[in-house]
Scaffold this motif. Structure first.
Motif, PDB file in Angstrom:
ATOM      1  N   ILE A   7       0.845  -1.182   0.000  1.00 52.32           N
ATOM      2  CA  ILE A   7       0.000   0.000   0.000  1.00 52.32           C
ATOM      3  C   ILE A   7       0.885   1.237   0.000  1.00 52.32           C
ATOM      4  N   PRO A   8       0.618   2.189  -0.899  1.00 51.43           N
ATOM      5  CA  PRO A   8       1.427   3.423  -0.915  1.00 51.43           C
ATOM      6  C   PRO A   8       1.401   4.099   0.446  1.00 51.43           C
ATOM      7  N   ARG A   9       2.514   4.654   0.841  1.00 55.66           N
ATOM      8  CA  ARG A   9       2.626   5.245   2.166  1.00 55.66           C
ATOM      9  C   ARG A   9       2.751   6.747   2.107  1.00 55.66           C
ATOM     10  N   LYS A  10       2.236   7.369   3.139  1.00 59.52           N
ATOM     11  CA  LYS A  10       2.464   8.800   3.288  1.00 59.52           C
ATOM     12  C   LYS A  10       3.846   9.013   3.882  1.00 59.52           C
ATOM     13  N   LYS A  11       4.508  10.038   3.433  1.00 60.74           N
ATOM     14  CA  LYS A  11       5.833  10.327   3.975  1.00 60.74           C
ATOM     15  C   LYS A  11       5.702  10.808   5.411  1.00 60.74           C
ATOM     16  N   SER A  12       6.572  10.270   6.264  1.00 57.81           N
ATOM     17  CA  SER A  12       6.545  10.693   7.662  1.00 57.81           C
ATOM     18  C   SER A  12       7.203  12.058   7.804  1.00 57.81           C
ATOM     19  N   ILE A  13       6.797  12.776   8.823  1.00 56.53           N
ATOM     20  CA  ILE A  13       7.358  14.092   9.096  1.00 56.53           C
ATOM     21  C   ILE A  13       8.520  13.925  10.066  1.00 56.53           C
ATOM     22  N   PRO A  14       9.755  14.186   9.657  1.00 52.61           N
ATOM     23  CA  PRO A  14      10.894  13.974  10.549  1.00 52.61           C
ATOM     24  C   PRO A  14      10.853  14.916  11.740  1.00 52.61           C
ATOM     25  N   ARG A  15      11.248  14.394  12.885  1.00 48.71           N
ATOM     26  CA  ARG A  15      11.313  15.229  14.074  1.00 48.71           C
ATOM     27  C   ARG A  15      12.544  16.122  14.008  1.00 48.71           C
ATOM     28  N   LYS A  16      12.376  17.363  14.288  1.00 49.71           N
ATOM     29  CA  LYS A  16      13.493  18.297  14.239  1.00 49.71           C
ATOM     30  C   LYS A  16      14.304  18.210  15.519  1.00 49.71           C
ATOM     31  N   LYS A  17      15.581  17.974  15.367  1.00 52.52           N
ATOM     32  CA  LYS A  17      16.451  17.830  16.522  1.00 52.52           C
ATOM     33  C   LYS A  17      17.633  18.783  16.388  1.00 52.52           C
ATOM     34  N   SER A  18      18.004  19.405  17.465  1.00 50.92           N
ATOM     35  CA  SER A  18      19.155  20.295  17.434  1.00 50.92           C
ATOM     36  C   SER A  18      20.447  19.499  17.485  1.00 50.92           C
ATOM     37  N   ILE A  19      20.402  18.336  18.138  1.00 48.73           N
ATOM     38  CA  ILE A  19      21.574  17.467  18.182  1.00 48.73           C
ATOM     39  C   ILE A  19      21.132  16.053  17.813  1.00 48.73           C
ATOM     40  N   PRO A  20      22.023  15.242  17.290  1.00 50.38           N
ATOM     41  CA  PRO A  20      21.658  13.876  16.912  1.00 50.38           C
ATOM     42  C   PRO A  20      21.187  13.069  18.127  1.00 50.38           C
ATOM     43  N   ARG A  21      20.283  12.164  17.887  1.00 49.20           N
ATOM     44  CA  ARG A  21      19.799  11.288  18.947  1.00 49.20           C
ATOM     45  C   ARG A  21      20.865  10.272  19.343  1.00 49.20           C
ATOM     46  N   THR A  22      20.768   9.784  20.559  1.00 50.13           N
ATOM     47  CA  THR A  22      21.708   8.768  21.031  1.00 50.13           C
ATOM     48  C   THR A  22      21.474   7.455  20.292  1.00 50.13           C
ATOM     49  N   VAL A  23      22.555   6.840  19.846  1.00 50.64           N
ATOM     50  CA  VAL A  23      22.453   5.529  19.207  1.00 50.64           C
ATOM     51  C   VAL A  23      22.585   4.470  20.298  1.00 50.64           C
ATOM     52  N   GLY A  24      21.460   3.862  20.653  1.00 53.47           N
ATOM     53  CA  GLY A  24      21.461   2.813  21.675  1.00 53.47           C
ATOM     54  C   GLY A  24      21.444   1.450  21.014  1.00 53.47           C
ATOM     55  N   ILE A  25      22.404   0.626  21.316  1.00 49.79           N
ATOM     56  CA  ILE A  25      22.532  -0.675  20.669  1.00 49.79           C
ATOM     57  C   ILE A  25      21.748  -1.736  21.454  1.00 49.79           C
ATOM     58  N   GLY A  26      20.989  -2.550  20.737  1.00 49.42           N
ATOM     59  CA  GLY A  26      20.357  -3.726  21.335  1.00 49.42           C
ATOM     60  C   GLY A  26      18.982  -3.518  21.926  1.00 49.42           C
ATOM     61  N   HIS A  27      18.419  -2.323  21.849  1.00 45.46           N
ATOM     62  CA  HIS A  27      17.084  -2.095  22.421  1.00 45.46           C
ATOM     63  C   HIS A  27      16.018  -2.745  21.548  1.00 45.46           C
ATOM     64  N   GLN A  28      15.112  -3.500  22.191  1.00 42.44           N
ATOM     65  CA  GLN A  28      14.054  -4.190  21.457  1.00 42.44           C
ATOM     66  C   GLN A  28      12.668  -3.782  21.934  1.00 42.44           C
ATOM     67  N   ASP A  29      12.593  -2.877  22.892  1.00 45.57           N
ATOM     68  CA  ASP A  29      11.313  -2.411  23.406  1.00 45.57           C
ATOM     69  C   ASP A  29      11.007  -1.037  22.837  1.00 45.57           C
ATOM     70  N   PHE A  30       9.897  -0.930  22.127  1.00 47.83           N
ATOM     71  CA  PHE A  30       9.547   0.310  21.439  1.00 47.83           C
ATOM     72  C   PHE A  30       9.382   1.466  22.413  1.00 47.83           C
ATOM     73  N   GLU A  31       8.721   1.234  23.528  1.00 46.59           N
ATOM     74  CA  GLU A  31       8.484   2.307  24.494  1.00 46.59           C
ATOM     75  C   GLU A  31       9.802   2.873  25.015  1.00 46.59           C
ATOM     76  N   THR A  32      10.757   1.996  25.293  1.00 49.54           N
ATOM     77  CA  THR A  32      12.058   2.446  25.778  1.00 49.54           C
ATOM     78  C   THR A  32      12.763   3.318  24.740  1.00 49.54           C
ATOM     79  N   VAL A  33      12.738   2.881  23.491  1.00 47.56           N
ATOM     80  CA  VAL A  33      13.392   3.627  22.415  1.00 47.56           C
ATOM     81  C   VAL A  33      12.801   5.030  22.289  1.00 47.56           C
TER      82      VAL A  33
END
Length: 298
Positions: A7-33
């Motif tokens: 199904i064709p998708r609507k483009k998501s609106i990127p969240r504007k961030k002043s600094i890059p987000r932390t890259v957390g390795i191994g997280h599998q829980d959506f709420e935590t991320v």
């Protein structure tokens, strides 16, 4: 049979961030991320695509590290009644752009389980581990026997669910829990089973394939085929087990592999997503290098 088109998708609106987000390795829980603002590539359009496809049982096979478990967690947090009122987890993501889906969040009973830890050297141990996982599910819903919706026979069966339960209780346990939750909430349930094939891989390696296939075939038939309380289900795994072994009775199964068009960009990263990530971290000049390092999964 022709492949079902994505199904064709609507483009998501990127969240504007002043600094890059932390890259957390191994997280599998959506709420935590989301709550910790860990680097995340928006895959929430999978929710809409899957829901609108109207398939009863969807089996998604992908290699390791393709985000299967995180996506299953995402689906649970979106639909589960246990997360009603937590729509803020999806604010700014693609799925939250549509009012119909904002209204759907947190409105369904969801049974979510994983067989990832069923890695035993013998069938009795593997069976016990699977029954233990189901028992923990029942413990989550221990309010059901006192709800007034179960009769005395059902309460007795509920109390017999344990790591040592008999086969007839075990194979019908998820079907029965679907029934109880459907009655309690007045809605059919969604069932999410992650790493369905781990017990099968261990059975093959350790020599108890026949016993495991017999048990799982009965469990899956009762859970996913002859379950009138099932709204729909998703199963994920690394491999596609042959239909003749455990899926012989499941003619309602939609199988999605790495070569399928459906959900093609819902697991793993697209080139566009990788390049956007490099832009976020000030590494735009590395795009050619990254593309040269990785030219697609084979």
């Amino acid at each position: 049979m022709a492949r079902k088109k994505s199904i064709p998708r609507k483009k998501s609106i990127p969240r504007k961030k002043s600094i890059p987000r932390t890259v957390g390795i191994g997280h599998q829980d959506f709420e935590t991320v989301i709550t910790k603002d860990i680097f995340y590539i928006d895959k929430t359009s999978f929710i809409r695509e899957w829901w609108e496809n109207e398939d009863c049982v969807t089996l998604i096979a992908r290699p390791r590290r393709f985000g299967k478990t995180l996506n299953m967690s995402m689906v649970e947090k979106f639909f589960s009644i246990d997360f009603a009122g937590k729509g803020e987890l999806f604010e700014g993501l693609a799925i939250w752009q549509e009012e119909a889906y904002r209204q759907l969040q947190g409105t369904c009973p969801v049974i979510s389980l994983s067989f990832a830890n069923v890695k035993e050297s013998s069938f009795p141990k593997a069976r016990k581990q699977m029954c233990h996982i189901i028992t923990n599910l029942y413990n989550r819903y221990d309010f059901l026997p006192g709800s007034g919706l179960l009769n005395e026979n059902e309460k007795e069966i509920y109390r017999k669910v344990s790591a040592e339960m008999e086969d007839y209780i075990a194979v019908n346990s998820l079907n029965a829990l679907s029934d109880y939750l459907s009655r309690y909430y007045g809605k059919k349930v969604i069932i999410l089973l992650d790493e369905y094939d781990t017990p099968m891989q261990e059975a093959f390696v350790n020599g108890y394939w026949k016993e495991m296939t017999t048990f799982i075939r009965s469990l899956f038939n009762a859970t996913f085929k002859t379950n009138p309380y099932l709204e729909r289900a998703v199963m994920t795994g690394i491999t596609r087990i042959s239909k003749e072994s455990i899926f012989s009775d499941l003619n309602n199964l939609t199988v999605v592999t790495s070569t399928s068009e459906a959900y093609a960009d819902s697991f793993g990263f697209t080139e566009q997503e990788v390049f956007a990530a490099l832009d976020e971290y000030g590494m735009s000049d590395k795009k050619d290098d990254v593309k040269r390092w990785y030219d697609g999964f084979t």
